[in-house]
Design an enzyme around this catalytic site. Structure first.
Site, PDB file in Angstrom:
ATOM      1  N   GLY A 162       0.828  -1.205   0.000  1.00  0.00           N
ATOM      2  CA  GLY A 162       0.000   0.000   0.000  1.00  0.00           C
ATOM      3  C   GLY A 162       0.855   1.245   0.000  1.00  0.00           C
ATOM      4  O   GLY A 162       2.072   1.205   0.234  1.00  0.00           O
ATOM      5  N   GLY A 164       0.867   5.600   1.142  1.00  0.00           N
ATOM      6  CA  GLY A 164       0.257   6.601   2.001  1.00  0.00           C
ATOM      7  C   GLY A 164       0.969   7.928   1.851  1.00  0.00           C
ATOM      8  O   GLY A 164       1.821   8.113   0.977  1.00  0.00           O
ATOM      9  N   GLY A 167       4.892   7.290   2.709  1.00  0.00           N
ATOM     10  CA  GLY A 167       5.701   6.422   1.861  1.00  0.00           C
ATOM     11  C   GLY A 167       4.907   5.216   1.407  1.00  0.00           C
ATOM     12  O   GLY A 167       3.673   5.194   1.467  1.00  0.00           O
ATOM     13  N   ASP A 279      -0.095   9.108  15.672  1.00  0.00           N
ATOM     14  CA  ASP A 279      -0.978   8.814  14.531  1.00  0.00           C
ATOM     15  C   ASP A 279      -1.784   7.543  14.797  1.00  0.00           C
ATOM     16  O   ASP A 279      -1.856   6.646  13.951  1.00  0.00           O
ATOM     17  CB  ASP A 279      -0.155   8.671  13.251  1.00  0.00           C
ATOM     18  CG  ASP A 279      -1.020   8.757  11.988  1.00  0.00           C
ATOM     19  OD1 ASP A 279      -2.109   9.358  12.059  1.00  0.00           O
ATOM     20  OD2 ASP A 279      -0.609   8.224  10.953  1.00  0.00           O
TER      21      ASP A 279
END
Length: 853
Positions: A162, A164, A167, A279
């Site tokens: 994936g 984001g 990165g 986060d």
């Protein structure tokens, strides 16, 4: 800061054509703007404008065009789009026609019948640049890194998982552990920020030391020679909490408590070690299958991505860039305030709200709207969204979402205790309740599963000569005598770093005798704080003794078996990779009065690799006003070799865009440019090009040497352009670079001829550089270079000695004489002898000294 006009640094391409009719073809192409293929001696630098210098057999002097490369070469040459030279350009500074010069030997006509060879061996990045006008895209595409090996080949990227904002995450194969891992490679923009890179290294090191069932283990981290930042984590084969939330929408109270208690446990473990996640969100919580002590299958929640890559981002809402995910950010995080564990509590509160109601507490069309609501708007009561929400759970959520941090739960342990009270029927839990973080501070190091085994870095397994093999007992006999009176590390309560620091050597000596792995591991835990205290105090000798001892234990006992003495010792050694700690060590390298201390500091820094280079850079910046630190800095940074390149690269990126640099900035830029290793980083070459426009002599010369290391032959068009500059500093640097590149060819000799004969304005330093460069003429240029030097050194019949000679002019004459002897040897000794007779002292004696008389 003065910069040169762009035309002065327009890269110069040279075409040596066999066809006298070539000018008509090129003129027509320049008039119509059509593409023409031209064989060139050197490839264009990029798709930007160049000056094209064309030589033909019958032309007495070259002719010029403005050329733009349109792609990589073919068999016919490079595709170029030509346009006429601006009539206002003063071509007198280019290549003046060289007059006939007297020679001792019979004159040899210049060879003009051959065509220049086109360089077909360009790198892929160079070919891309020639095919693209303007900046290249920074995103290489989804599969650009597939198949790439990181960490010296230890990690092989297999496919992307994936992407984001920070990165991309790849599934990779760990060569040594023989298992799949997840590797996050940060965006290229981060690697150009030296301050971010230093923080990344320190925070990745801290995250790699987290050891808890509810925390994703960081197995490795680092920075590649091209600057790429990465960290490898255990590969989690399970769904993100987000996927479950999208499917289930609203969760039962017990399931909410069971999942989020594990989240609290993992975050509590991190908070106890000074790490704030920053986060926390459903995407960073993964549920994987596990088993309890009885072999029953359970769900284990893993907290991922401990904000390693977020601290470097600008966290000012006014700029539109915030560090975190807006929907889960605390009010203080929205304001870019200093954060503590209570900010993560707020994020957990948002997740609790979302799991209980099926929606977020705050939503808005734009990011700024969400940030404002977090700070100023009350959240809708969960029971108004979902009447079935438990009052006890609603109370917990409301408290966690308080605007002011002091009004929330004050620790993850407190929040976890409140969630535990919701579990009225523990036997029906769908997720196993794990103990609190504080309960997981085991006396014996936990044996990790193969998927989370920790492997010391290569430098910890290395038998480097930095280890003092005689330091089995740091401090020698005195330490051994004290050791028996030192409290047993296995039974002593944890001392703070300040308390233990004075007894570090005795404590370490006692540990050497502790054979029980459990007791040894407990004793090692106490040392971490002591090492940080010792670094703050500048006690390099004690740090060195501990490091030497721990390395010896790791080597003797072996560091591969989790829980062994060697494993614990190797784990402690990773503390000495922290750039923050190493900055203190580097300060002692600069200022310690004892040479032995400076040498130990040097070894600690070099052994730490990239982390040591960041520490050295930090100390260099901090002590910039101190005298006599520049040369030691350059010497040590060069000792790092290619390991220091990411540090040098990122710092040069930062300095290159500094507005109005001051003298200290010039000094730092020069020092860093001097430390550029032979790495062949073509992308970084564009950064170094910016320094060639600085008219600071030290910076310009260092940048010239650096661009040759990075670009090799590709740098030649730029260096030739520098020789034609109006600034003597730039010209001297350009000549030196061409000499370093071995590019003093037959087309450069006329340029040097014009400088030496003053047909173009030139100071004595430039003339001296030109004279020295001629000694390095290529085989095809040796004859014209020899003829030129002989002509300039041959005195006229009427010439009389200069009674008021200039030392700078004498230096030029002496340099020409040395170059002539290098090229021509004994047949030209007579020319130099006659020149000596016509020269005043001390030049006369110096010239005679060259002849051995």
């Amino acid at each position: 800061m003065l910069t040169l006009p762009p035309d002065d640094l327009l890269p110069v391409l040279v075409a040596d054509l066999a066809d006298d009719d070539a000018r008509e073809v090129l003129d027509a192409a320049a008039f119509t703007g059509s593409t023409v293929w031209v064989p060139l001696e050197t490839a264009p630098v990029s798709a930007a404008e160049h000056m094209l210098e064309v030589h033909t057999p019958s032309a007495s002097e070259p002719f010029y065009y403005v050329a733009v490369a349109l792609g990589p070469p073919t068999e016919d040459g490079f595709p170029l789009r030509l346009s006429p030279m601006d009539e206002d350009v003063d071509t007198s500074t280019l290549v003046p026609p060289a007059p006939k010069v007297p020679t001792i030997d019979e004159p040899v006509p210049a060879v003009r019948g051959k065509r220049a060879q086109t360089n077909m061996n360009l790198s892929e990045s160079h070919k891309k640049e020639l095919s693209h006008v303007g900046p290249l895209p920074t995103d290489d595409g989804q599969d650009s890194k597939i198949g790439r090996a990181l960490a010296g080949g230890k990690l092989l990227l297999e496919h992307i998982i994936g992407r984001g904002g920070v990165g991309a995450v790849y599934k990779a194969r760990h060569r040594e552990l023989m298992m799949p891992v997840a590797v996050k490679v940060l965006h290229e923009s981060f690697q150009n920020d030296i301050d971010f890179c230093r923080r990344f290294y320190a925070e990745a090191l801290a995250a790699s030391r987290l050891d808890h069932p509810n925390v994703t283990r960081v197995l490795d981290f680092g920075q590649e020679p091209d600057g790429s930042l990465y960290f490898a984590m255990e590969f989690l084969d399970g769904p993100e909490l987000r996927a479950l939330m999208d499917k289930e929408k609203v969760f039962p109270t017990q399931r909410i408590a069971s999942i989020m208690m594990q989240v609290c446990a993992g975050l509590s473990h991190a908070h106890a070690r000074g790490i704030v996640h920053r986060d926390v969100k459903p995407e960073n919580l993964v549920l994987v299958k596990g088993s309890d002590d009885d072999g029953n299958e359970i769900e284990v929640v893993k907290v991922c991505d401990f904000g390693i890559a977020l601290h470097g981002a600008s966290d000012s809402p006014a700029t539109g860039h915030v560090a975190g995910t807006p929907e889960y950010m605390s009010p203080e995080q929205c304001r870019a305030d200093e954060l503590d564990a209570r900010s993560d509590i707020y994020a957990v509160g948002v997740i609790l709200y979302e799991m209980a109601t099926g929606q977020l507490p705050f939503q808005a069309e734009h990011v700024v709207g969400i940030l404002n609501k977090h700070q100023f708007s009350p959240h809708p009561a969960p029971s108004k969204i979902n009447p079935d929400v438990s009052p006890a759970l609603e109370k917990i959520i409301n408290k966690a979402l308080e605007k002011e941090a002091p009004d929330r739960q004050q620790s993850m342990r407190e929040l976890r205790a409140e969630l535990r009270e919701l579990l009225t029927a523990p036997t029906t839990q769908s997720v196993r309740e794990l103990p609190a973080a504080e309960e997981l501070e085991l006396a014996t190091p936990r044996r990790a599963s193969p998927a989370v085994a920790e492997t010391p870095s290569p430098r910890q397994q290395d038998n480097s000569d930095w280890i003092d093999r005689s330091a089995g007992y740091p401090g020698g006999a005195a330490a051994r005598e004290q050791a028996p009176n030192t409290p047993n590390p296995a039974s002593t309560s944890a001392d703070s770093g300040d308390q233990l620091a004075p007894r570090t050597l005795a404590w370490t000596a006692r540990l050497v005798k502790t054979t029980d792995p459990t007791a040894f591991a407990q004793g090692v835990q106490h040392l971490e704080g002591a090492l940080r205290t010792l670094s703050q105090r500048g006690d390099v000798e004690s740090l060195w003794s501990v490091a030497s001892t721990m390395h010896n234990i790791a080597q003797t006992d072996g560091s591969g078996a989790v829980g062994s003495r060697g494993w614990s010792a190797a784990k402690l050694l990773r503390v000495l990779d922290d750039p923050t700690l190493l900055t203190q060590v580097a300060e002692q390298y600069f200022v310690a009065p004892k040479a032995d201390v400076r040498e130990k500091a040097r070894r600690l820094l070099v052994h730490a690799g990239v982390g040591g280079a960041y520490g050295l850079y930090g100390a260099r910046v901090k002590l910039a006003r101190h005298a006599n630190i520049r040369q030691p800095f350059v010497t040590l940074l060069k000792d790092f070799g290619p390991k220091a390149w990411p540090v040098v690269r990122a710092s040069l990126e930062k300095i290159a865009v500094t507005p109005d640099p001051n003298p200290m900035t010039f000094d730092l830029a020069e020092d860093l440019l001097l430390c550029v290793p032979l790495v062949g980083d073509e992308t970084a070459g564009h950064t170094v090009l910016k320094f060639l426009r600085w008219t600071h002599s030290g910076v310009c010369r260092a940048a010239t040497a650096a661009i040759v290391k990075l670009w090799s032959d590709r740098a030649k068009p730029v260096l030739v352009a520098m020789v034609q500059s109006k600034d003597d500093v730039v010209r001297v640097a350009g000549i030196a670079g061409l000499r370093q590149l071995g590019a003093i060819d037959e087309h450069l000799v006329p340029r040097l001829h014009a400088i030496l004969t003053r047909r173009v304005p030139a100071g004595e330093e430039v003339r001296g550089a030109a004279a020295v460069a001629l000694a390095h003429a290529s085989p095809a240029a040796r004859k014209p270079a020899t003829d030129l030097l002989a002509e300039l050194l041959t005195p006229s019949r009427d010439e009389i000695p200069d009674l008021a000679p200039s030392s700078k002019q004498d230096a030029v004459v002496l340099a020409m004489a040395k170059s002539l002897l290098t090229l021509g040897g004994k047949p030209y000794q007579g020319v130099i002898a006659k020149r000596a007779e016509k020269s005043a002292e001390p030049l006369r004696a110096q010239l005679r000294g060259l002849l051995g008389s």
